[in-house]
Design a protein around this motif. Structure first.
Motif, PDB file in Angstrom:
ATOM      1  N   THR A   9      33.914   4.144  84.721  1.00 40.12           N
ATOM      2  CA  THR A   9      32.780   3.297  84.360  1.00 40.12           C
ATOM      3  C   THR A   9      32.389   3.604  82.918  1.00 40.12           C
ATOM      4  OG1 THR A   9      30.621   2.456  85.108  1.00 40.12           O
ATOM      5  CG2 THR A   9      30.935   4.852  85.126  1.00 40.12           C
ATOM      6  N   HIS A  10      31.654   2.662  82.323  1.00 36.82           N
ATOM      7  CA  HIS A  10      31.147   2.885  80.958  1.00 36.82           C
ATOM      8  C   HIS A  10      32.308   2.941  79.949  1.00 36.82           C
ATOM      9  CE1 HIS A  10      27.410   4.937  78.958  1.00 36.82           C
ATOM     10  NE2 HIS A  10      27.820   3.874  78.298  1.00 36.82           N
ATOM     11  N   THR A  11      33.361   2.165  80.200  1.00 39.98           N
ATOM     12  CA  THR A  11      34.559   2.205  79.366  1.00 39.98           C
ATOM     13  C   THR A  11      34.994   0.789  79.006  1.00 39.98           C
ATOM     14  OG1 THR A  11      35.279   4.242  80.456  1.00 39.98           O
ATOM     15  CG2 THR A  11      36.945   3.038  79.219  1.00 39.98           C
ATOM     16  N   VAL A  12      35.454   0.622  77.775  1.00 39.00           N
ATOM     17  CA  VAL A  12      35.994  -0.660  77.328  1.00 39.00           C
ATOM     18  C   VAL A  12      37.508  -0.514  77.157  1.00 39.00           C
ATOM     19  CG1 VAL A  12      35.973  -2.440  75.537  1.00 39.00           C
ATOM     20  CG2 VAL A  12      33.846  -1.256  76.148  1.00 39.00           C
ATOM     21  N   PHE A  13      38.260  -1.408  77.783  1.00 37.14           N
ATOM     22  CA  PHE A  13      39.713  -1.385  77.709  1.00 37.14           C
ATOM     23  C   PHE A  13      40.207  -2.505  76.791  1.00 37.14           C
ATOM     24  CE2 PHE A  13      38.597   0.744  81.581  1.00 37.14           C
ATOM     25  CZ  PHE A  13      39.536   1.757  81.716  1.00 37.14           C
ATOM     26  N   SER A  14      41.162  -2.175  75.941  1.00 35.54           N
ATOM     27  CA  SER A  14      41.851  -3.167  75.129  1.00 35.54           C
ATOM     28  C   SER A  14      43.136  -3.546  75.856  1.00 35.54           C
ATOM     29  CB  SER A  14      42.179  -2.579  73.754  1.00 35.54           C
ATOM     30  OG  SER A  14      43.013  -3.449  73.021  1.00 35.54           O
ATOM     31  N   ALA A  15      43.398  -4.859  75.975  1.00 36.54           N
ATOM     32  CA  ALA A  15      44.573  -5.295  76.728  1.00 36.54           C
ATOM     33  C   ALA A  15      45.210  -6.507  76.059  1.00 36.54           C
ATOM     34  CB  ALA A  15      44.186  -5.642  78.167  1.00 36.54           C
ATOM     35  N   PHE A  16      46.440  -6.347  75.604  1.00 39.10           N
ATOM     36  CA  PHE A  16      47.204  -7.478  75.074  1.00 39.10           C
ATOM     37  C   PHE A  16      48.657  -7.050  74.877  1.00 39.10           C
ATOM     38  CE2 PHE A  16      45.744  -5.142  71.368  1.00 39.10           C
ATOM     39  CZ  PHE A  16      46.833  -5.131  70.507  1.00 39.10           C
ATOM     40  N   GLY A  17      49.543  -8.008  75.004  1.00 39.60           N
ATOM     41  CA  GLY A  17      50.950  -7.761  74.711  1.00 39.60           C
ATOM     42  C   GLY A  17      51.600  -6.676  75.540  1.00 39.60           C
TER      43      GLY A  17
ATOM     44  N   ILE B 218      32.558  -6.431  85.217  1.00 41.39           N
ATOM     45  CA  ILE B 218      33.552  -6.437  84.141  1.00 41.39           C
ATOM     46  C   ILE B 218      33.068  -7.410  83.083  1.00 41.39           C
ATOM     47  CG2 ILE B 218      35.961  -6.843  83.548  1.00 41.39           C
ATOM     48  CD1 ILE B 218      36.314  -6.514  86.779  1.00 41.39           C
ATOM     49  N   LEU B 219      32.772  -6.896  81.905  1.00 42.01           N
ATOM     50  CA  LEU B 219      32.251  -7.721  80.821  1.00 42.01           C
ATOM     51  C   LEU B 219      33.326  -7.928  79.769  1.00 42.01           C
ATOM     52  CD1 LEU B 219      29.776  -5.724  81.941  1.00 42.01           C
ATOM     53  CD2 LEU B 219      28.504  -7.124  80.322  1.00 42.01           C
ATOM     54  N   VAL B 220      33.581  -9.166  79.441  1.00 45.99           N
ATOM     55  CA  VAL B 220      34.645  -9.484  78.495  1.00 45.99           C
ATOM     56  C   VAL B 220      34.091  -9.433  77.071  1.00 45.99           C
ATOM     57  CG1 VAL B 220      36.359 -11.173  77.779  1.00 45.99           C
ATOM     58  CG2 VAL B 220      35.835 -10.878  80.213  1.00 45.99           C
ATOM     59  N   SER B 221      34.554  -8.447  76.329  1.00 47.21           N
ATOM     60  CA  SER B 221      34.172  -8.273  74.938  1.00 47.21           C
ATOM     61  C   SER B 221      35.330  -8.739  74.060  1.00 47.21           C
ATOM     62  CB  SER B 221      33.815  -6.812  74.676  1.00 47.21           C
ATOM     63  OG  SER B 221      33.386  -6.623  73.347  1.00 47.21           O
ATOM     64  N   SER B 222      35.388  -8.282  72.824  1.00 47.66           N
ATOM     65  CA  SER B 222      36.472  -8.693  71.941  1.00 47.66           C
ATOM     66  C   SER B 222      36.596  -7.742  70.766  1.00 47.66           C
ATOM     67  CB  SER B 222      36.228 -10.108  71.408  1.00 47.66           C
ATOM     68  OG  SER B 222      37.181 -10.455  70.421  1.00 47.66           O
ATOM     69  N   ALA B 223      37.825  -7.485  70.362  1.00 41.68           N
ATOM     70  CA  ALA B 223      38.063  -6.701  69.153  1.00 41.68           C
ATOM     71  C   ALA B 223      37.483  -7.394  67.928  1.00 41.68           C
ATOM     72  CB  ALA B 223      39.562  -6.472  68.969  1.00 41.68           C
ATOM     73  N   ALA B 224      37.341  -8.734  68.004  1.00 44.13           N
ATOM     74  CA  ALA B 224      36.750  -9.475  66.891  1.00 44.13           C
ATOM     75  C   ALA B 224      35.315  -9.026  66.633  1.00 44.13           C
ATOM     76  CB  ALA B 224      36.783 -10.973  67.177  1.00 44.13           C
TER      77      ALA B 224
ATOM     78  N   GLY C 186      34.881 -14.989  59.699  1.00 45.66           N
ATOM     79  CA  GLY C 186      34.591 -16.315  60.210  1.00 45.66           C
ATOM     80  C   GLY C 186      33.933 -16.362  61.570  1.00 45.66           C
ATOM     81  N   LEU C 187      33.931 -15.258  62.290  1.00 43.69           N
ATOM     82  CA  LEU C 187      33.457 -15.266  63.678  1.00 43.69           C
ATOM     83  C   LEU C 187      32.118 -14.549  63.833  1.00 43.69           C
ATOM     84  CD1 LEU C 187      36.763 -14.727  65.677  1.00 43.69           C
ATOM     85  CD2 LEU C 187      35.678 -16.854  64.952  1.00 43.69           C
ATOM     86  N   THR C 188      31.184 -14.812  62.950  1.00 39.04           N
ATOM     87  CA  THR C 188      29.897 -14.106  62.962  1.00 39.04           C
ATOM     88  C   THR C 188      29.208 -14.165  64.320  1.00 39.04           C
ATOM     89  OG1 THR C 188      29.592 -14.533  60.608  1.00 39.04           O
ATOM     90  CG2 THR C 188      27.630 -13.981  61.875  1.00 39.04           C
ATOM     91  N   GLY C 189      29.007 -15.356  64.847  1.00 41.60           N
ATOM     92  CA  GLY C 189      28.298 -15.496  66.126  1.00 41.60           C
ATOM     93  C   GLY C 189      29.077 -14.914  67.281  1.00 41.60           C
ATOM     94  N   TYR C 190      30.359 -15.210  67.315  1.00 40.59           N
ATOM     95  CA  TYR C 190      31.230 -14.702  68.376  1.00 40.59           C
ATOM     96  C   TYR C 190      31.258 -13.174  68.356  1.00 40.59           C
ATOM     97  CZ  TYR C 190      35.599 -14.204  71.075  1.00 40.59           C
ATOM     98  OH  TYR C 190      36.551 -13.871  72.006  1.00 40.59           O
ATOM     99  N   ALA C 191      31.401 -12.597  67.155  1.00 40.15           N
ATOM    100  CA  ALA C 191      31.459 -11.140  67.026  1.00 40.15           C
ATOM    101  C   ALA C 191      30.166 -10.495  67.497  1.00 40.15           C
ATOM    102  CB  ALA C 191      31.757 -10.752  65.581  1.00 40.15           C
ATOM    103  N   ALA C 192      29.036 -11.084  67.112  1.00 37.60           N
ATOM    104  CA  ALA C 192      27.737 -10.535  67.519  1.00 37.60           C
ATOM    105  C   ALA C 192      27.573 -10.604  69.034  1.00 37.60           C
ATOM    106  CB  ALA C 192      26.610 -11.286  66.818  1.00 37.60           C
ATOM    107  N   ALA C 193      27.947 -11.732  69.619  1.00 37.44           N
ATOM    108  CA  ALA C 193      27.809 -11.902  71.066  1.00 37.44           C
ATOM    109  C   ALA C 193      28.714 -10.950  71.836  1.00 37.44           C
ATOM    110  CB  ALA C 193      28.124 -13.351  71.447  1.00 37.44           C
ATOM    111  N   LYS C 194      29.973 -10.822  71.381  1.00 40.21           N
ATOM    112  CA  LYS C 194      30.923  -9.984  72.094  1.00 40.21           C
ATOM    113  C   LYS C 194      30.594  -8.493  71.966  1.00 40.21           C
ATOM    114  CE  LYS C 194      33.711 -12.789  74.169  1.00 40.21           C
ATOM    115  NZ  LYS C 194      33.570 -12.903  75.657  1.00 40.21           N
TER     116      LYS C 194
END
Length: 304
Positions: free
Chosen positions: A243-251, A149-155, A162-170
């Motif tokens: 597998t091979h799927t990214v889930f968005s989860a919040f709220g 499970i790899l933690v990515s980000s909508a950012a 403002g989140l250039t490095g974070y966005a690239a990494a995620k």
């Protein structure tokens, strides 16, 4: 529906000492997994080292009747990532689940991003995931079972100022997930991603002073860690064949990211000019009939 159980499974959670990582550890432990709480205890900017967060989470799991151990190595290094996997195998005899959650945050406008900060964010997110997943994958491959499970980000996937490095990494986490899913399929290894949002230290750091206002706190209070951790528990379980799927989860909302290509326009002659691109742009960008390839080969093979 049968309750999802992780009894007999061993999970390694990076960045497990605080925030969402801590919530993942407790949720997986509550469902029976033995937990390696991995956290070097750095500040949100990547500085410092504090073994106490990982140790405290592990101790609280043990106090509640679960099994857990702490590992405080630096997963942004190859040796640190390998050590985390070795601790799981040494203390619990196997490794079934990896939650690659560790990371840091910086916030600067693109023109102001120093190279050393950009590299640091990549190390603590993307390289930290790679350094754990590579040795873990070998263990799972031998067992013919695993859950990554790899933690990515909508950012990163959608962008955030403002989140250039974070966005690239995620966003890089999604690429790592894609390959791990394809290579893991013959060995019973699933690889999925999650784009979580919750009111954590990192969210506070991103929001800055706004996080301390009444409106800011009220907003962050709507984004609870317990709205995300159950999604990770599902992805970590035998019940998950996705597998091979990214889930968005919040709220309280769970959704799946769809990365696709339009059907586009194909030159009848096989050659084209810049003027052709401009003339056919409406067809090229039309989202109707969006194609969602499972690999680069699938995209090339689509009959458009």
């Amino acid at each position: 529906m049968t309750e999802i159980s992780l009894h007999g499974r061993v999970a390694l959670v990076t960045g497990g000492g605080r925030g969402l990582g801590e919530a993942y550890c407790h949720e997986l432990a509550r469902r029976g997994a033995a937990i390696v709480v991995h956290d070097s205890g750095t500040a949100t900017d990547g500085h410092g080292h504090d073994p106490e967060p990982a140790r405290n989470v592990a101790a609280s799991i043990v106090a509640a009747g679960g099994r857990a151990t702490a590992c405080t190595s630096d997963a942004s290094t190859e040796a640190g990532g390998s050590e985390a996997v070795a601790v799981a195998v040494r203390d619990f005899g196997r490794l079934d689940v990896v939650v690659a959650n560790a990371g840091i945050i910086h916030d600067d406008q693109l023109t102001d991003w120093p190279t050393d900060r950009f590299e640091a964010v990549l190390r603590h997110h993307l390289l930290a995931a790679f350094h754990v997943i590579r040795p873990a994958f070998a263990v799972m491959k031998a067992m013919k079972y695993g859950r990554l499970i790899l933690v990515s980000s909508a950012a990163g996937v959608f962008g955030q100022p403002g989140l250039t490095g974070y966005a690239a990494a995620k966003t890089g986490m999604v690429g790592l997930m894609n390959v791990a899913a394809i290579e893991g399929a013959p060995f019973g290894i699933t690889a999925n991603g999650i784009m979580p949002m919750a009111g954590t230290r990192m969210a506070d750091a991103i929001m800055g002073e706004a996080a301390q206002t009444a409106d800011g706190r009220a907003f962050l209070d709507t984004l609870r860690v317990d709205q995300v951790a159950p999604v990770v528990a599902y992805l970590a379980s035998e019940a998950c064949h996705e597998t091979h799927t990214v889930f968005s989860a919040f709220g309280g909302r769970v959704a799946a990211l769809q990365v696709g290509v339009t059907r586009g326009w194909t030159s009848p002659t096989g050659t084209l000019t810049a003027e052709d691109v401009a003339a056919h742009l409406p067809e090229i960008t039309d989202p109707a009939g969006l194609l969602v390839p499972a690999s680069i080969t699938d995209e090339m093979a689509f009959d458009v």
